[in-house]
Design a protein around this motif. Structure first.
Motif, PDB file in Angstrom:
ATOM      1  N   PHE A  29       0.816  -1.215   0.000  1.00  0.00           N
ATOM      2  CA  PHE A  29       0.000   0.000   0.000  1.00  0.00           C
ATOM      3  C   PHE A  29       0.851   1.268   0.000  1.00  0.00           C
ATOM      4  O   PHE A  29       0.337   2.360   0.221  1.00  0.00           O
ATOM      5  CB  PHE A  29      -0.934   0.016   1.219  1.00  0.00           C
ATOM      6  CG  PHE A  29      -2.073  -0.948   1.110  1.00  0.00           C
ATOM      7  CD1 PHE A  29      -3.179  -0.660   0.334  1.00  0.00           C
ATOM      8  CD2 PHE A  29      -2.032  -2.153   1.795  1.00  0.00           C
ATOM      9  CE1 PHE A  29      -4.224  -1.550   0.239  1.00  0.00           C
ATOM     10  CE2 PHE A  29      -3.079  -3.050   1.703  1.00  0.00           C
ATOM     11  CZ  PHE A  29      -4.181  -2.762   0.920  1.00  0.00           C
ATOM     12  N   SER A  30       2.135   1.139  -0.233  1.00  0.00           N
ATOM     13  CA  SER A  30       3.016   2.310  -0.158  1.00  0.00           C
ATOM     14  C   SER A  30       2.622   3.411  -1.137  1.00  0.00           C
ATOM     15  O   SER A  30       2.748   4.590  -0.828  1.00  0.00           O
ATOM     16  CB  SER A  30       4.477   1.898  -0.360  1.00  0.00           C
ATOM     17  OG  SER A  30       4.664   1.373  -1.661  1.00  0.00           O
ATOM     18  N   ALA A  31       2.118   3.041  -2.308  1.00  0.00           N
ATOM     19  CA  ALA A  31       1.695   4.047  -3.277  1.00  0.00           C
ATOM     20  C   ALA A  31       0.543   4.891  -2.746  1.00  0.00           C
ATOM     21  O   ALA A  31       0.385   6.051  -3.129  1.00  0.00           O
ATOM     22  CB  ALA A  31       1.292   3.384  -4.588  1.00  0.00           C
ATOM     23  N   GLU A  43      -7.998  -0.375  -3.793  1.00  0.00           N
ATOM     24  CA  GLU A  43      -6.716  -1.036  -3.577  1.00  0.00           C
ATOM     25  C   GLU A  43      -6.798  -2.103  -2.481  1.00  0.00           C
ATOM     26  O   GLU A  43      -5.821  -2.795  -2.214  1.00  0.00           O
ATOM     27  CB  GLU A  43      -5.640  -0.014  -3.236  1.00  0.00           C
ATOM     28  CG  GLU A  43      -5.334   0.896  -4.426  1.00  0.00           C
ATOM     29  CD  GLU A  43      -4.118   1.747  -4.190  1.00  0.00           C
ATOM     30  OE1 GLU A  43      -3.077   1.192  -3.809  1.00  0.00           O
ATOM     31  OE2 GLU A  43      -4.224   2.964  -4.390  1.00  0.00           O
ATOM     32  N   LEU A  44      -7.931  -2.263  -1.839  1.00  0.00           N
ATOM     33  CA  LEU A  44      -8.071  -3.264  -0.791  1.00  0.00           C
ATOM     34  C   LEU A  44      -7.886  -4.682  -1.312  1.00  0.00           C
ATOM     35  O   LEU A  44      -7.596  -5.592  -0.544  1.00  0.00           O
ATOM     36  CB  LEU A  44      -9.430  -3.144  -0.101  1.00  0.00           C
ATOM     37  CG  LEU A  44      -9.583  -1.951   0.836  1.00  0.00           C
ATOM     38  CD1 LEU A  44     -11.003  -1.866   1.368  1.00  0.00           C
ATOM     39  CD2 LEU A  44      -8.599  -2.046   1.981  1.00  0.00           C
ATOM     40  N   GLU A  45      -8.023  -4.872  -2.614  1.00  0.00           N
ATOM     41  CA  GLU A  45      -7.831  -6.204  -3.186  1.00  0.00           C
ATOM     42  C   GLU A  45      -6.393  -6.693  -3.051  1.00  0.00           C
ATOM     43  O   GLU A  45      -6.113  -7.865  -3.234  1.00  0.00           O
ATOM     44  CB  GLU A  45      -8.254  -6.222  -4.649  1.00  0.00           C
ATOM     45  CG  GLU A  45      -7.363  -5.383  -5.545  1.00  0.00           C
ATOM     46  CD  GLU A  45      -7.940  -5.165  -6.926  1.00  0.00           C
ATOM     47  OE1 GLU A  45      -7.143  -4.999  -7.848  1.00  0.00           O
ATOM     48  OE2 GLU A  45      -9.166  -5.164  -7.079  1.00  0.00           O
ATOM     49  N   ARG A  46      -5.486  -5.824  -2.683  1.00  0.00           N
ATOM     50  CA  ARG A  46      -4.084  -6.211  -2.513  1.00  0.00           C
ATOM     51  C   ARG A  46      -3.871  -7.094  -1.286  1.00  0.00           C
ATOM     52  O   ARG A  46      -2.833  -7.713  -1.151  1.00  0.00           O
ATOM     53  CB  ARG A  46      -3.198  -4.978  -2.383  1.00  0.00           C
ATOM     54  CG  ARG A  46      -3.140  -4.159  -3.637  1.00  0.00           C
ATOM     55  CD  ARG A  46      -2.203  -3.010  -3.473  1.00  0.00           C
ATOM     56  NE  ARG A  46      -2.303  -2.101  -4.593  1.00  0.00           N
ATOM     57  CZ  ARG A  46      -1.401  -1.205  -4.898  1.00  0.00           C
ATOM     58  NH1 ARG A  46      -0.335  -1.076  -4.155  1.00  0.00           N
ATOM     59  NH2 ARG A  46      -1.555  -0.419  -5.932  1.00  0.00           N
ATOM     60  N   VAL A  47      -4.846  -7.134  -0.391  1.00  0.00           N
ATOM     61  CA  VAL A  47      -4.754  -7.945   0.817  1.00  0.00           C
ATOM     62  C   VAL A  47      -5.952  -8.876   0.847  1.00  0.00           C
ATOM     63  O   VAL A  47      -7.093  -8.444   0.726  1.00  0.00           O
ATOM     64  CB  VAL A  47      -4.745  -7.060   2.085  1.00  0.00           C
ATOM     65  CG1 VAL A  47      -4.723  -7.905   3.335  1.00  0.00           C
ATOM     66  CG2 VAL A  47      -3.568  -6.109   2.063  1.00  0.00           C
ATOM     67  N   SER A  48      -5.670 -10.163   1.049  1.00  0.00           N
ATOM     68  CA  SER A  48      -6.757 -11.149   1.072  1.00  0.00           C
ATOM     69  C   SER A  48      -7.337 -11.262   2.481  1.00  0.00           C
ATOM     70  O   SER A  48      -6.686 -10.927   3.473  1.00  0.00           O
ATOM     71  CB  SER A  48      -6.244 -12.510   0.622  1.00  0.00           C
ATOM     72  OG  SER A  48      -5.373 -13.056   1.597  1.00  0.00           O
ATOM     73  N   PHE A  49      -8.566 -11.762   2.530  1.00  0.00           N
ATOM     74  CA  PHE A  49      -9.187 -12.031   3.824  1.00  0.00           C
ATOM     75  C   PHE A  49      -8.380 -13.072   4.588  1.00  0.00           C
ATOM     76  O   PHE A  49      -8.271 -13.007   5.810  1.00  0.00           O
ATOM     77  CB  PHE A  49     -10.631 -12.507   3.653  1.00  0.00           C
ATOM     78  CG  PHE A  49     -11.591 -11.391   3.348  1.00  0.00           C
ATOM     79  CD1 PHE A  49     -11.941 -10.473   4.332  1.00  0.00           C
ATOM     80  CD2 PHE A  49     -12.136 -11.268   2.087  1.00  0.00           C
ATOM     81  CE1 PHE A  49     -12.821  -9.436   4.057  1.00  0.00           C
ATOM     82  CE2 PHE A  49     -13.022 -10.228   1.807  1.00  0.00           C
ATOM     83  CZ  PHE A  49     -13.358  -9.324   2.781  1.00  0.00           C
ATOM     84  N   GLU A  50      -7.814 -14.037   3.864  1.00  0.00           N
ATOM     85  CA  GLU A  50      -7.013 -15.075   4.506  1.00  0.00           C
ATOM     86  C   GLU A  50      -5.805 -14.474   5.219  1.00  0.00           C
ATOM     87  O   GLU A  50      -5.468 -14.865   6.335  1.00  0.00           O
ATOM     88  CB  GLU A  50      -6.563 -16.122   3.484  1.00  0.00           C
ATOM     89  CG  GLU A  50      -7.689 -16.979   2.932  1.00  0.00           C
ATOM     90  CD  GLU A  50      -8.503 -16.284   1.842  1.00  0.00           C
ATOM     91  OE1 GLU A  50      -8.010 -15.312   1.205  1.00  0.00           O
ATOM     92  OE2 GLU A  50      -9.665 -16.689   1.632  1.00  0.00           O
ATOM     93  N   GLU A  51      -5.135 -13.512   4.557  1.00  0.00           N
ATOM     94  CA  GLU A  51      -3.992 -12.847   5.191  1.00  0.00           C
ATOM     95  C   GLU A  51      -4.409 -12.110   6.452  1.00  0.00           C
ATOM     96  O   GLU A  51      -3.738 -12.189   7.488  1.00  0.00           O
ATOM     97  CB  GLU A  51      -3.341 -11.846   4.232  1.00  0.00           C
ATOM     98  CG  GLU A  51      -2.523 -12.456   3.132  1.00  0.00           C
ATOM     99  CD  GLU A  51      -1.969 -11.383   2.234  1.00  0.00           C
ATOM    100  OE1 GLU A  51      -0.760 -11.091   2.343  1.00  0.00           O
ATOM    101  OE2 GLU A  51      -2.741 -10.821   1.430  1.00  0.00           O
ATOM    102  N   LEU A  52      -5.511 -11.384   6.350  1.00  0.00           N
ATOM    103  CA  LEU A  52      -5.995 -10.626   7.498  1.00  0.00           C
ATOM    104  C   LEU A  52      -6.392 -11.557   8.637  1.00  0.00           C
ATOM    105  O   LEU A  52      -6.052 -11.312   9.801  1.00  0.00           O
ATOM    106  CB  LEU A  52      -7.172  -9.741   7.090  1.00  0.00           C
ATOM    107  CG  LEU A  52      -6.839  -8.625   6.097  1.00  0.00           C
ATOM    108  CD1 LEU A  52      -8.127  -7.985   5.590  1.00  0.00           C
ATOM    109  CD2 LEU A  52      -5.926  -7.595   6.718  1.00  0.00           C
ATOM    110  N   ASP A  53      -7.097 -12.637   8.297  1.00  0.00           N
ATOM    111  CA  ASP A  53      -7.509 -13.593   9.328  1.00  0.00           C
ATOM    112  C   ASP A  53      -6.301 -14.249   9.988  1.00  0.00           C
ATOM    113  O   ASP A  53      -6.260 -14.415  11.208  1.00  0.00           O
ATOM    114  CB  ASP A  53      -8.414 -14.674   8.728  1.00  0.00           C
ATOM    115  CG  ASP A  53      -9.769 -14.126   8.303  1.00  0.00           C
ATOM    116  OD1 ASP A  53     -10.142 -13.021   8.767  1.00  0.00           O
ATOM    117  OD2 ASP A  53     -10.452 -14.806   7.518  1.00  0.00           O
TER     118      ASP A  53
END
Length: 94
Positions: A29-31, A43-53
């Motif tokens: 998300f640096s940009a 840009e939220l698609e750059r992080v998956s729910f699996e990663e967050l969970d």
């Protein structure tokens, strides 16, 4: 449920994984100014729910391990207080 260890190495390993994952997400998300300054919702698609969970579970496990360590240290503290307040020679072993 995963067993929560209280070894400092285990907690340190978990913290390092959490920080590495967070830094990786922040880099993606640096940009947009980093995670703290996320401005563009697309840009939220750059992080998956699996990663967050996964990160959430890791953080909860670290918190539980730290709370267990805190509880054990408080028990040691209370025992130390109890032994230091006893009269000299009371209940001495040997």
């Amino acid at each position: 449920m995963q067993e929560i260890g209280t070894s400092t190495d285990g907690v340190r390993d978990r913290l390092e994984r959490i920080l590495a994952s967070y830094e990786e997400m922040d880099r993606r998300f640096s940009a947009a100014g980093g995670l703290g300054s996320l401005l563009n919702l697309y840009e939220l698609e750059r992080v998956s729910f699996e990663e967050l969970d996964r990160m959430t579970l890791e953080i909860k496990a670290v918190i539980e391990a730290l709370l267990k360590m805190d509880y054990e240290l408080r028990k040691v503290h209370n025992l130390k207080l109890a032994f230091e307040t006893r009269p000299p020679g009371a209940g001495a072993l040997g």
